[in-house]
Design a protein around this motif. Structure first.
Motif, PDB file in Angstrom:
ATOM      1  N   ILE A 223      -4.211  -4.777   1.984  1.00 41.22           N
ATOM      2  CA  ILE A 223      -3.854  -5.107   3.175  1.00 41.22           C
ATOM      3  C   ILE A 223      -2.962  -6.533   3.425  1.00 41.22           C
ATOM      4  CG2 ILE A 223      -5.909  -6.282   3.681  1.00 41.22           C
ATOM      5  CD1 ILE A 223      -6.409  -4.669   6.412  1.00 41.22           C
ATOM      6  N   GLN A 224      -2.077  -6.212   4.354  1.00 45.85           N
ATOM      7  CA  GLN A 224      -1.162  -7.313   4.559  1.00 45.85           C
ATOM      8  C   GLN A 224      -1.665  -8.263   5.418  1.00 45.85           C
ATOM      9  OE1 GLN A 224       1.400  -7.164   2.514  1.00 45.85           O
ATOM     10  NE2 GLN A 224       0.316  -5.177   1.601  1.00 45.85           N
ATOM     11  N   GLY A 225      -2.524  -8.149   6.203  1.00 45.41           N
ATOM     12  CA  GLY A 225      -3.087  -9.062   7.067  1.00 45.41           C
ATOM     13  C   GLY A 225      -4.142  -8.560   8.204  1.00 45.41           C
ATOM     14  N   VAL A 226      -4.746  -9.340   8.971  1.00 45.87           N
ATOM     15  CA  VAL A 226      -5.748  -9.089   9.586  1.00 45.87           C
ATOM     16  C   VAL A 226      -5.136  -8.210  10.926  1.00 45.87           C
ATOM     17  CG1 VAL A 226      -7.505  -9.871  11.579  1.00 45.87           C
ATOM     18  CG2 VAL A 226      -6.880 -11.095   9.405  1.00 45.87           C
ATOM     19  N   GLY A 227      -5.874  -6.972  11.181  1.00 49.66           N
ATOM     20  CA  GLY A 227      -5.557  -6.050  12.146  1.00 49.66           C
ATOM     21  C   GLY A 227      -4.397  -4.884  11.554  1.00 49.66           C
ATOM     22  N   GLU A 228      -3.991  -5.108  10.442  1.00 50.82           N
ATOM     23  CA  GLU A 228      -3.166  -4.292   9.661  1.00 50.82           C
ATOM     24  C   GLU A 228      -3.737  -3.174   8.945  1.00 50.82           C
ATOM     25  OE1 GLU A 228       0.295  -4.392   9.706  1.00 50.82           O
ATOM     26  OE2 GLU A 228      -0.013  -5.984  11.228  1.00 50.82           O
ATOM     27  N   PRO A 229      -3.091  -1.938   8.859  1.00 50.93           N
ATOM     28  CA  PRO A 229      -3.960  -0.994   8.072  1.00 50.93           C
ATOM     29  C   PRO A 229      -3.650  -1.123   6.489  1.00 50.93           C
ATOM     30  CG  PRO A 229      -1.723  -0.208   8.692  1.00 50.93           C
ATOM     31  CD  PRO A 229      -1.947  -1.605   9.516  1.00 50.93           C
ATOM     32  N   GLY A 230      -4.855  -0.778   5.831  1.00 51.87           N
ATOM     33  CA  GLY A 230      -4.875  -0.693   4.386  1.00 51.87           C
ATOM     34  C   GLY A 230      -3.804   0.433   3.855  1.00 51.87           C
ATOM     35  N   LYS A 231      -3.515  -0.010   2.734  1.00 53.55           N
ATOM     36  CA  LYS A 231      -2.460   1.031   2.101  1.00 53.55           C
ATOM     37  C   LYS A 231      -2.834   0.922   0.723  1.00 53.55           C
ATOM     38  CE  LYS A 231       1.361   0.249   5.118  1.00 53.55           C
ATOM     39  NZ  LYS A 231       2.910  -0.256   5.224  1.00 53.55           N
ATOM     40  N   LEU A 232      -2.440   2.441   0.026  1.00 54.73           N
ATOM     41  CA  LEU A 232      -2.601   2.441  -1.359  1.00 54.73           C
ATOM     42  C   LEU A 232      -1.081   2.044  -1.887  1.00 54.73           C
ATOM     43  CD1 LEU A 232      -3.744   3.904  -3.842  1.00 54.73           C
ATOM     44  CD2 LEU A 232      -2.627   5.836  -3.482  1.00 54.73           C
ATOM     45  N   ILE A 233      -1.361   0.871  -2.971  1.00 54.73           N
ATOM     46  CA  ILE A 233      -0.351   0.165  -3.315  1.00 54.73           C
ATOM     47  C   ILE A 233       0.211   0.879  -4.871  1.00 54.73           C
ATOM     48  CG2 ILE A 233       0.451  -2.116  -4.223  1.00 54.73           C
ATOM     49  CD1 ILE A 233      -0.199  -1.968  -1.226  1.00 54.73           C
ATOM     50  N   GLU A 234      -0.889   1.194  -5.484  1.00 56.09           N
ATOM     51  CA  GLU A 234      -0.508   1.785  -6.898  1.00 56.09           C
ATOM     52  C   GLU A 234      -1.633   2.574  -7.228  1.00 56.09           C
ATOM     53  OE1 GLU A 234       1.336  -0.069 -11.103  1.00 56.09           O
ATOM     54  OE2 GLU A 234       0.861  -1.416  -9.605  1.00 56.09           O
ATOM     55  N   PHE A 235      -1.416   3.715  -8.061  1.00 53.56           N
ATOM     56  CA  PHE A 235      -2.281   4.668  -8.643  1.00 53.56           C
ATOM     57  C   PHE A 235      -1.715   4.986  -9.960  1.00 53.56           C
ATOM     58  CE2 PHE A 235      -3.668   9.209  -9.016  1.00 53.56           C
ATOM     59  CZ  PHE A 235      -4.782   8.738  -9.342  1.00 53.56           C
ATOM     60  N   ASP A 236      -2.635   4.785 -11.093  1.00 56.41           N
ATOM     61  CA  ASP A 236      -2.140   5.015 -12.441  1.00 56.41           C
ATOM     62  C   ASP A 236      -3.219   5.014 -13.628  1.00 56.41           C
ATOM     63  OD1 ASP A 236      -0.419   5.357 -14.488  1.00 56.41           O
ATOM     64  OD2 ASP A 236       1.081   3.934 -13.725  1.00 56.41           O
ATOM     65  N   GLU A 237      -3.043   5.322 -14.626  1.00 52.82           N
ATOM     66  CA  GLU A 237      -3.866   5.116 -15.614  1.00 52.82           C
ATOM     67  C   GLU A 237      -4.774   3.973 -15.510  1.00 52.82           C
ATOM     68  OE1 GLU A 237      -4.720   7.648 -17.566  1.00 52.82           O
ATOM     69  OE2 GLU A 237      -3.256   9.241 -16.963  1.00 52.82           O
ATOM     70  N   THR A 238      -6.058   3.913 -15.862  1.00 63.72           N
ATOM     71  CA  THR A 238      -6.694   2.474 -15.608  1.00 63.72           C
ATOM     72  C   THR A 238      -6.319   1.435 -16.533  1.00 63.72           C
ATOM     73  OG1 THR A 238      -8.567   3.772 -14.651  1.00 63.72           O
ATOM     74  CG2 THR A 238      -9.072   1.523 -15.855  1.00 63.72           C
ATOM     75  N   ASN A 239      -5.751   1.884 -17.867  1.00 67.80           N
ATOM     76  CA  ASN A 239      -5.236   1.025 -18.741  1.00 67.80           C
ATOM     77  C   ASN A 239      -4.134   0.270 -18.156  1.00 67.80           C
ATOM     78  OD1 ASN A 239      -5.472  -0.354 -21.480  1.00 67.80           O
ATOM     79  ND2 ASN A 239      -3.620   0.854 -21.734  1.00 67.80           N
ATOM     80  N   THR A 240      -3.241   1.239 -17.617  1.00 68.54           N
ATOM     81  CA  THR A 240      -1.901   0.556 -17.317  1.00 68.54           C
ATOM     82  C   THR A 240      -2.253  -0.498 -16.016  1.00 68.54           C
ATOM     83  OG1 THR A 240      -0.751   2.558 -17.632  1.00 68.54           O
ATOM     84  CG2 THR A 240       0.436   1.232 -16.094  1.00 68.54           C
ATOM     85  N   ILE A 241      -2.924   0.222 -15.068  1.00 66.80           N
ATOM     86  CA  ILE A 241      -3.498  -0.728 -14.010  1.00 66.80           C
ATOM     87  C   ILE A 241      -3.957  -2.161 -14.071  1.00 66.80           C
ATOM     88  CG2 ILE A 241      -5.095  -1.100 -12.008  1.00 66.80           C
ATOM     89  CD1 ILE A 241      -2.891   0.780 -11.047  1.00 66.80           C
ATOM     90  N   PHE A 242      -4.610  -2.270 -15.279  1.00 67.56           N
ATOM     91  CA  PHE A 242      -5.287  -3.553 -15.629  1.00 67.56           C
ATOM     92  C   PHE A 242      -4.278  -4.264 -16.836  1.00 67.56           C
ATOM     93  CE2 PHE A 242      -8.909  -1.536 -13.967  1.00 67.56           C
ATOM     94  CZ  PHE A 242      -9.399  -2.727 -13.078  1.00 67.56           C
ATOM     95  N   ASN A 243      -3.427  -3.737 -17.370  1.00 61.92           N
ATOM     96  CA  ASN A 243      -2.658  -4.310 -18.356  1.00 61.92           C
ATOM     97  C   ASN A 243      -1.247  -4.438 -18.095  1.00 61.92           C
ATOM     98  OD1 ASN A 243      -4.656  -4.987 -20.246  1.00 61.92           O
ATOM     99  ND2 ASN A 243      -4.962  -2.793 -20.361  1.00 61.92           N
ATOM    100  N   ASN A 244      -0.720  -3.423 -17.347  1.00 60.70           N
ATOM    101  CA  ASN A 244       0.712  -3.494 -17.195  1.00 60.70           C
ATOM    102  C   ASN A 244       1.130  -2.846 -15.902  1.00 60.70           C
ATOM    103  OD1 ASN A 244       3.486  -3.772 -18.056  1.00 60.70           O
ATOM    104  ND2 ASN A 244       3.658  -1.673 -18.608  1.00 60.70           N
ATOM    105  N   PRO A 245       0.488  -3.192 -14.634  1.00 63.81           N
ATOM    106  CA  PRO A 245       0.672  -2.833 -13.396  1.00 63.81           C
ATOM    107  C   PRO A 245       2.252  -2.922 -13.045  1.00 63.81           C
ATOM    108  CG  PRO A 245      -0.344  -4.875 -13.262  1.00 63.81           C
ATOM    109  CD  PRO A 245      -0.163  -4.562 -14.684  1.00 63.81           C
ATOM    110  N   SER A 246       2.867  -1.964 -12.355  1.00 71.42           N
ATOM    111  CA  SER A 246       4.182  -2.004 -11.724  1.00 71.42           C
ATOM    112  C   SER A 246       4.410  -2.919 -10.507  1.00 71.42           C
ATOM    113  CB  SER A 246       4.674  -0.519 -11.587  1.00 71.42           C
ATOM    114  OG  SER A 246       3.938   0.189 -10.389  1.00 71.42           O
ATOM    115  N   ASN A 247       3.185  -3.136  -9.786  1.00 70.50           N
ATOM    116  CA  ASN A 247       3.612  -3.873  -8.518  1.00 70.50           C
ATOM    117  C   ASN A 247       3.011  -5.292  -8.622  1.00 70.50           C
ATOM    118  OD1 ASN A 247       2.699  -4.759  -5.644  1.00 70.50           O
ATOM    119  ND2 ASN A 247       3.706  -2.921  -5.382  1.00 70.50           N
TER     120      ASN A 247
END
Length: 259
Positions: A223-247
């Protein structure tokens, strides 16, 4: 039984407040997907929208498409009760019905739906569901005792047994281990790994070690700030998210720089 879930430009509202914005995600059958992110980022709200559970709050609604094997569960002719029978939910705190026995807790979904079962069929469902939740051997000699008399970890597995008794296609879990001790947590995590052989499993967790242990894929919400909507930032293989995320936001969160 397992089914594919696909969200296309999903926005989730509480009245006029947009809580979640623009989610696009495809979740494969027979996988475990973890939703992670800081508090208030919309991951639980989006999870609850997958089986229309958020609609129990007045004014809550969804825009966009949420597909279960290609069928839009928000189509005007779709019954939310049927959706919830296909997509089960396990909550943060174990919530067995306190006045019901262990046996009746497992069968609660059938009773709520008005389905009549003969004793042989009921016995079969109870044993199969409790075995599926790795609880049968612990409770088989006290099925008529109150479900509330079990330990916290056993109660959570009883709730999982109650969920799978009605043979859903998908199981949603909202921080199912947050109220449990480490040993009970391990038992539930082992169970999640077994459940994905038959079901599509989605789990919200604040425990990133847990996400790394149980999830095939991980979705990071922010979430970017209070009152802002939540957003999906990144979705990938778990190993990629924790070791080599793109964002960079994902990198900052999983490395502990915020959240």
């Amino acid at each position: 039984m397992s089914k594919r879930i696909q969200a296309n430009d999903v926005d989730v509202y509480y009245g006029t407040f947009k809580a979640v914005e623009g989610v696009n995600i495809e979740i494969a059958p027979r996988t475990v997907t973890a939703f992670i992110g800081p508090s208030g980022c919309g991951k639980t709200t989006f999870l609850r929208s997958i089986n229309r559970m958020h609609e129990v709050l007045p004014g809550a609604h969804v825009e966009g498409e949420l597909l279960l094997d290609g069928e839009n569960i928000y189509a005007s002719n779709v019954d939310p009760v049927r959706v919830r029978s296909q997509i089960g939910m396990v909550f943060q705190r174990p919530n067995p019905f306190p006045t019901m026995s262990i046996r009746d807790n497992v069968l609660a979904g059938y009773k709520l739906n008005g389905t009549r079962l003969n004793k042989a069929r009921a016995d079969e469902i109870v044993e199969k569901s409790l075995r599926g939740a790795n609880l049968w051997n612990e409770v088989k000699d006290r099925l008529d005792k109150p479900g509330s008399g079990l330990s916290g970890g056993q109660q959570q597995r009883l709730c999982i047994a109650r969920s799978i008794a009605v043979e859903p296609n998908v199981i949603l879990m909202d921080e199912p281990c947050s109220a449990l001790d480490p040993i009970s947590t391990l038992a539930v995590e082992d169970l999640i790994n077994e459940l994905k052989e038959e079901y599509t499993v989605i789990i919200v967790t604040h425990n990133m070690q847990q996400a790394a242990r149980v999830a095939d894929k991980t979705a990071f919400f922010n979430i970017q700030g209070v009152g802002e909507p939540g957003k999906l930032i990144e979705f990938d293989e778990t190993n990629t998210i924790f070791n080599n995320p793109s964002n960079q936001q994902t990198e900052d969160y999983v490395s502990g720089r915020f959240g």
